[in-house]
Design a protein around this motif. Structure first.
Motif, short mmCIF file in Angstrom:
data_model
loop_
_atom_site.label_atom_id
_atom_site.label_comp_id
_atom_site.label_asym_id
_atom_site.label_seq_id
_atom_site.Cartn_x
_atom_site.Cartn_y
_atom_site.Cartn_z
N LEU A 137 30.04 -71.09 -63.03
CA LEU A 137 30.60 -70.14 -64.00
C LEU A 137 29.48 -69.39 -64.69
CD1 LEU A 137 33.19 -69.14 -65.48
CD2 LEU A 137 32.73 -70.90 -67.18
N ASP A 138 29.61 -68.06 -64.73
CA ASP A 138 28.64 -67.22 -65.43
C ASP A 138 29.43 -66.20 -66.24
OD1 ASP A 138 26.29 -66.03 -66.26
OD2 ASP A 138 26.11 -64.77 -64.48
N VAL A 139 29.17 -66.16 -67.55
CA VAL A 139 29.90 -65.24 -68.44
C VAL A 139 28.89 -64.37 -69.16
CG1 VAL A 139 31.46 -65.07 -70.40
CG2 VAL A 139 31.74 -66.94 -68.77
N THR A 140 29.10 -63.04 -69.08
CA THR A 140 28.33 -62.10 -69.88
C THR A 140 29.29 -61.49 -70.91
OG1 THR A 140 28.76 -60.26 -68.38
CG2 THR A 140 26.80 -61.58 -67.94
N LEU A 144 33.16 -61.94 -66.30
CA LEU A 144 33.24 -63.36 -66.01
C LEU A 144 33.13 -63.54 -64.50
CD1 LEU A 144 35.43 -66.01 -67.55
CD2 LEU A 144 35.70 -65.67 -65.12
N ASP A 145 32.23 -64.43 -64.06
CA ASP A 145 32.03 -64.69 -62.64
C ASP A 145 32.24 -66.18 -62.41
OD1 ASP A 145 31.27 -64.29 -59.93
OD2 ASP A 145 29.24 -64.96 -60.40
N CYS A 146 33.23 -66.53 -61.57
CA CYS A 146 33.54 -67.92 -61.25
C CYS A 146 33.53 -68.06 -59.73
CB CYS A 146 34.90 -68.31 -61.84
SG CYS A 146 35.37 -70.00 -61.48
N LEU A 157 36.24 -58.19 -68.21
CA LEU A 157 37.01 -58.62 -69.37
C LEU A 157 37.55 -57.41 -70.14
CD1 LEU A 157 34.63 -61.47 -70.53
CD2 LEU A 157 36.75 -61.68 -69.25
N SER A 163 29.37 -64.16 -75.43
CA SER A 163 29.15 -64.99 -74.24
C SER A 163 28.31 -66.23 -74.54
CB SER A 163 28.49 -64.16 -73.14
OG SER A 163 27.25 -63.66 -73.58
N GLY A 166 30.94 -69.42 -75.99
CA GLY A 166 32.22 -69.70 -75.35
C GLY A 166 32.35 -71.17 -74.98
N VAL A 179 38.68 -71.21 -69.82
CA VAL A 179 37.51 -70.64 -70.49
C VAL A 179 38.00 -69.94 -71.75
CG1 VAL A 179 35.53 -69.13 -70.25
CG2 VAL A 179 36.42 -70.31 -68.24
N LEU A 181 36.88 -67.73 -75.00
CA LEU A 181 35.80 -66.83 -75.43
C LEU A 181 36.20 -66.13 -76.72
CD1 LEU A 181 35.25 -65.27 -71.92
CD2 LEU A 181 33.75 -66.93 -73.00
#
Length: 192
Positions: A137-140, A144-146, A157, A163, A166, A179, A181
């Motif tokens: 999981l990567d969140v900016t 959101l990248d899963c 989003l 970010s 979260g 998730v 946020l």
């Protein structure tokens, strides 16, 4: 089969010039009465604003081999892979707000039923057949990248989020990643 010869064209030119009134008016008077008379290709479109010389000159950017500026690249474009055959999992985006008894029964706060009064955004991603250790999981702030071995989700989003603060929770019995946020919006001081 020449319709008009050279001589006919010259005679037509002389005739049209003779038909125009000949007066000694200057070019300024001509442009004031006929604004299109002096128009050229550079006059089409919006006029350029004169640059202010009072501003200090900006330092030139160091030369790079980048093709685009950072502002020109869409957020999350680095995660989009057209050749990746993994399907997108089922997901749901839900807005959540903290409601107290004052908001619910006494209606003393500014909260209402709209998403403008929500503080958090909850993204629920269904990942059947996976364990929490297989999820990346990567969140900016805006993306959101899963990724798992079977699924890939790149989600832009709807609102900017914080970010750094979260929360992600794996729900084992539903095989779902939740998730949460915190949304960051300009006018939150009015809504809360």
């Amino acid at each position: 089969m020449d319709l008009m010869g050279r001589d006919s064209i010259l005679q037509l030119r002389d005739m049209l010039q003779a038909a125009e009134p000949q007066d000694d008016s200057s070019d300024e008077e001509l442009t004031s009465h006929q604004p299109m008379a002096k128009m050229g290709p550079a006059d089409v479109g919006p006029k350029k604003k004169a640059e202010k010389s009072a501003l200090p000159p900006t330092a030139p950017k160091p030369p790079t081999k980048d093709i685009w500026d950072e502002e020109e690249v869409a957020t999350g474009a680095e995660y989009e892979d057209v050749l990746d055959p993994r399907p997108q999992p089922e997901y749901d985006v839900v807005f959540k707000q903290a409601v107290t008894s004052e908001d619910m029964f006494l209606q003393m706060g500014n909260k209402n039923l709209s998403s403008a009064s929500c503080e958090d955004m909850v993204v629920k991603i269904k990942l059947p057949g996976h364990k929490s250790s297989e999820v990346e999981l990567d969140v900016t702030d805006k993306f959101l990248d899963c990724r798992t071995p079977k699924y890939k989700l790149g989600l832009h989003l709807p609102h900017p989020v914080d970010s750094k603060n979260g929360r992600a929770q794996w729900v084992q019995d539903q095989e779902m990643l939740v998730v949460t946020l915190r949304m960051v919006r300009d006018l939150d001081f009015i809504n809360f």
